[in-house]
Motif scaffolding. Structure first.
Motif, PDB file in Angstrom:
ATOM      1  N   ASP A   1       6.154   4.642  -6.407  1.00 34.91           N
ATOM      2  CA  ASP A   1       7.603   4.613  -6.246  1.00 34.91           C
ATOM      3  C   ASP A   1       8.293   4.517  -7.714  1.00 34.91           C
ATOM      4  O   ASP A   1       9.147   5.338  -7.932  1.00 34.91           O
ATOM      5  CB  ASP A   1       8.124   3.717  -5.200  1.00 34.91           C
TER       6      ASP A   1
ATOM      7  N   PHE B   1       0.980  -2.461  -3.528  1.00 29.06           N
ATOM      8  CA  PHE B   1       1.088  -2.450  -5.002  1.00 29.06           C
ATOM      9  C   PHE B   1       0.850  -0.960  -5.346  1.00 29.06           C
ATOM     10  O   PHE B   1       1.742  -0.356  -6.160  1.00 29.06           O
ATOM     11  CB  PHE B   1       0.263  -3.211  -5.814  1.00 29.06           C
TER      12      PHE B   1
ATOM     13  N   LEU C   1      12.515  -0.390  -3.527  1.00 27.16           N
ATOM     14  CA  LEU C   1      11.240   0.271  -3.832  1.00 27.16           C
ATOM     15  C   LEU C   1      10.392  -0.089  -2.846  1.00 27.16           C
ATOM     16  O   LEU C   1      10.316  -1.106  -2.091  1.00 27.16           O
ATOM     17  CB  LEU C   1      10.742  -0.147  -5.234  1.00 27.16           C
ATOM     18  N   PHE C   2       9.687   1.314  -2.434  1.00 31.31           N
ATOM     19  CA  PHE C   2       8.440   0.928  -1.307  1.00 31.31           C
ATOM     20  C   PHE C   2       7.518  -0.194  -1.818  1.00 31.31           C
ATOM     21  O   PHE C   2       7.141  -0.248  -3.007  1.00 31.31           O
ATOM     22  CB  PHE C   2       7.996   2.335  -1.231  1.00 31.31           C
ATOM     23  N   GLY C   3       7.273  -0.987  -1.094  1.00 31.71           N
ATOM     24  CA  GLY C   3       6.401  -1.993  -1.061  1.00 31.71           C
ATOM     25  C   GLY C   3       6.822  -3.108  -1.498  1.00 31.71           C
ATOM     26  O   GLY C   3       6.097  -4.271  -1.398  1.00 31.71           O
ATOM     27  N   VAL C   4       7.984  -3.302  -1.872  1.00 29.84           N
ATOM     28  CA  VAL C   4       8.735  -4.687  -2.446  1.00 29.84           C
ATOM     29  C   VAL C   4       8.807  -5.823  -1.392  1.00 29.84           C
ATOM     30  O   VAL C   4       8.376  -6.850  -1.497  1.00 29.84           O
ATOM     31  CB  VAL C   4      10.099  -4.136  -2.942  1.00 29.84           C
TER      32      VAL C   4
ATOM     33  N   ILE D   1       5.178  -6.772  -0.008  1.00 24.09           N
ATOM     34  CA  ILE D   1       4.674  -7.754  -0.970  1.00 24.09           C
ATOM     35  C   ILE D   1       5.188  -9.043  -0.559  1.00 24.09           C
ATOM     36  O   ILE D   1       4.348 -10.001  -0.390  1.00 24.09           O
ATOM     37  CB  ILE D   1       4.568  -7.464  -2.265  1.00 24.09           C
TER      38      ILE D   1
ATOM     39  N   LEU E   1       1.870   1.717  -3.544  1.00 21.49           N
ATOM     40  CA  LEU E   1       2.915   2.289  -3.117  1.00 21.49           C
ATOM     41  C   LEU E   1       4.131   1.843  -4.112  1.00 21.49           C
ATOM     42  O   LEU E   1       4.916   2.736  -4.316  1.00 21.49           O
ATOM     43  CB  LEU E   1       3.592   1.694  -1.689  1.00 21.49           C
ATOM     44  N   LEU E   2       4.288   0.659  -4.669  1.00 16.05           N
ATOM     45  CA  LEU E   2       5.438   0.380  -5.612  1.00 16.05           C
ATOM     46  C   LEU E   2       5.231   0.928  -6.713  1.00 16.05           C
ATOM     47  O   LEU E   2       6.104   1.455  -7.203  1.00 16.05           O
ATOM     48  CB  LEU E   2       5.095  -1.081  -5.700  1.00 16.05           C
TER      49      LEU E   2
ATOM     50  N   LEU F   1      12.936  -4.015 -11.039  1.00 11.62           N
ATOM     51  CA  LEU F   1      11.636  -3.620 -11.535  1.00 11.62           C
ATOM     52  C   LEU F   1      12.018  -2.208 -12.138  1.00 11.62           C
ATOM     53  O   LEU F   1      11.186  -1.894 -13.091  1.00 11.62           O
ATOM     54  CB  LEU F   1      10.739  -3.239 -10.295  1.00 11.62           C
TER      55      LEU F   1
ATOM     56  N   LEU G   1       7.954  -1.861   5.225  1.00  8.42           N
ATOM     57  CA  LEU G   1       8.524  -0.594   4.830  1.00  8.42           C
ATOM     58  C   LEU G   1       9.801  -0.033   5.156  1.00  8.42           C
ATOM     59  O   LEU G   1      10.747   0.397   4.577  1.00  8.42           O
ATOM     60  CB  LEU G   1       7.616   0.583   5.004  1.00  8.42           C
TER      61      LEU G   1
END
Lengths: 166, 290
Positions: free
Chosen positions: B41, B35, A68-71, A74, B37-38, A117, A59
């Motif tokens: 967003d 995922f 983006l949050f989470g990229v 992951i 969160l993604l 994305l 984060l």
């Protein structure tokens, strides 16, 4: 607990090094110390890795890199999973084979990070171009060159401060 | 020996000295969280609301990183001054030396003032709607570069406020915290700016393609009478960017037979890496999608 603190400390230092390289305006091919340190701990002490901390660092990277949050979460989790799953196999590889693995992982990570994305279509043509591919390859090459140095340094650090030998 | 440290044989209860990595369920939970969160967003742009505050938190890190450089510069300056005074003791007295230092500082101030003057002069109208701010750093990746600027508590900001410099349009505010604000640069691949060409008055939209890369004009008809080298200016359409600011110049026009539109490349005029001071428009309409 001791090992937990020292692992997180090394990850934090690696993150600060990455931030420093960005601050010094070194182009996209700059190495990713955090990635290398994360790989090392997944190999050396896989059972001591905290997924929550990895998500938190992910984060922070998302915030810092404008993703983006989470990229990044992951990405880091995927790398952790691969190394947790295959760390026995990876440990037995020669240093040259490890270098090749680090090269490939760095390369795929950067290509994954280039996926836009927010645009229609998964691989938008504007995202990956010739310059970016050159930078990405250079980045992966620098990372792989640095891997033996990181490996030896962190092993010494682990033996001195954490004291777990495996 | 506890079960958490090592695998324990269910038959003999002896420790099996094998490392137990993190279980797949933990991974599934972690991936699911990321995922979610993604997708949140992607759908609601939640990161835009927090990124500014994130930069506020990261700001002290940059100050710490800059500390060794500042100490080195100061010590270098001191060392240099000492040597110079020793060398020039016979020729010049202390007062002249101080005056020289003062003069150097004045020159420095003059240089900064000139830059500030150029920056202010670049405002075409309603100067009171702009506030001057300083660069903190440039981060992000090469496709989505982010410019982080200082901001102040009493400033009323909104997402989408235009940011300009002496070189022209720089970008628009994408997020802000209490001490810093984040700017989406014109070079960003997500940036779309309505423009018009300076000579032929042709209206189009310019899209960025990353820092130090040329942007492109979208959907330019083959009948368009635009020329290489022609300046492109903000058209003021949609009210996000004020009218008449330089965005860049047309660097390449390609007419591909199998394409309905012309392929037009744009060289952006602003390069935030070389500029320290920026102006932020407080009058901009709130806009999210442009």
């Amino acid at each position: 607990m001791r090992s937990f603190i020292f692992i997180q400390l090394s990850l934090l230092l690696a993150f600060l090094l990455d931030v420093t390289l960005v601050y010094l305006a070194i182009p996209e091919f700059r190495p990713s110390f955090f990635l290398l340190v994360l790989i090392y701990w997944n190999l050396a002490l896989p059972e001591r890795i905290s997924l929550a901390i990895i998500i938190i660092f992910g984060l922070i990277y998302d915030l810092f890199q404008g993703a983006l949050f989470g990229v990044y979460g992951i990405a880091f989790l995927s790398i952790t999973y691969i190394f947790q799953r295959f760390f026995y196999q990876f440990r037995t590889l020669s240093i040259l084979q490890q270098v090749i693995m680090v090269f490939l992982i760095s390369l795929f990570l950067k290509i994954y990070l280039a996926i836009n994305l927010e645009e229609d279509g998964l691989f938008s043509p504007i995202i990956i171009d010739h310059t970016y591919m050159v930078y990405v390859t250079l980045h992966a090459f620098i990372n792989s060159i640095l891997w033996p140095v990181i490996f030896i340094s962190l092993r010494a650090y682990r033996r001195k401060w954490i004291g777990v030998r495996r | 020996m506890s079960r958490d440290d090592h695998k324990v044989s269910n038959i003999s209860s002896d420790a099996i000295f094998a490392v137990r990595p993190i279980g797949p369920l933990s991974f599934i939970a972690a991936f699911t969280f990321c995922f979610i969160l993604l997708f949140l967003d992607l759908k609601n742009n939640i990161s835009d609301s927090y990124r500014g505050y994130g930069h506020d938190l990261l700001n002290p890190i940059f100050k710490i990183i800059d500390l060794p450089r500042m100490v080195f510069e100061k010590s270098k300056l001191r060392f240099k001054e000492k040597n110079e005074i020793l060398e020039e003791l016979e020729e010049r007295n202390k007062t002249i030396k101080e005056l020289e230092v003062a003069s150097l500082q004045l020159q420095e101030i003059q240089k900064i003032n000139e830059e500030l003057g150029f920056t202010w002069d670049s405002v075409l109208n309603k100067k009171e709607n702009y506030f001057l701010t300083k660069k903190v750093q440039i981060s992000g990746n090469s496709f989505n570069p982010l410019l982080v600027l200082e901001t102040f508590k009493n400033i009323q900001l909104s997402k989408g406020s235009a940011v300009i410099s002496k070189q022209g349009i720089v970008g628009r505010v994408s997020s802000f915290g209490s001490k810093t604000l984040e700017v989406m640069l014109v070079q960003d691949s997500k940036s779309f700016i309505p423009i018009k060409t300076s000579i032929t008055d042709y209206h189009a939209i310019v899209q960025g393609a990353g820092i130090e890369r040329e942007g492109k004009l979208i959907n330019v008809k083959k009948t368009a009478n635009i020329k290489i080298g022609e300046k492109i200016l903000t058209s003021g359409v949609a009210g996000v960017f004020p009218y008449g600011y330089v965005v860049g110049i047309i660097s390449e026009i390609e007419d591909l037979p199998d394409d309905k539109y012309l392929k037009v490349k744009v060289l952006f005029s602003s390069n935030p890496k070389n500029i320290d001071f920026f102006l932020v428009n407080q009058d901009s309409k709130k806009s999210k999608n442009f």
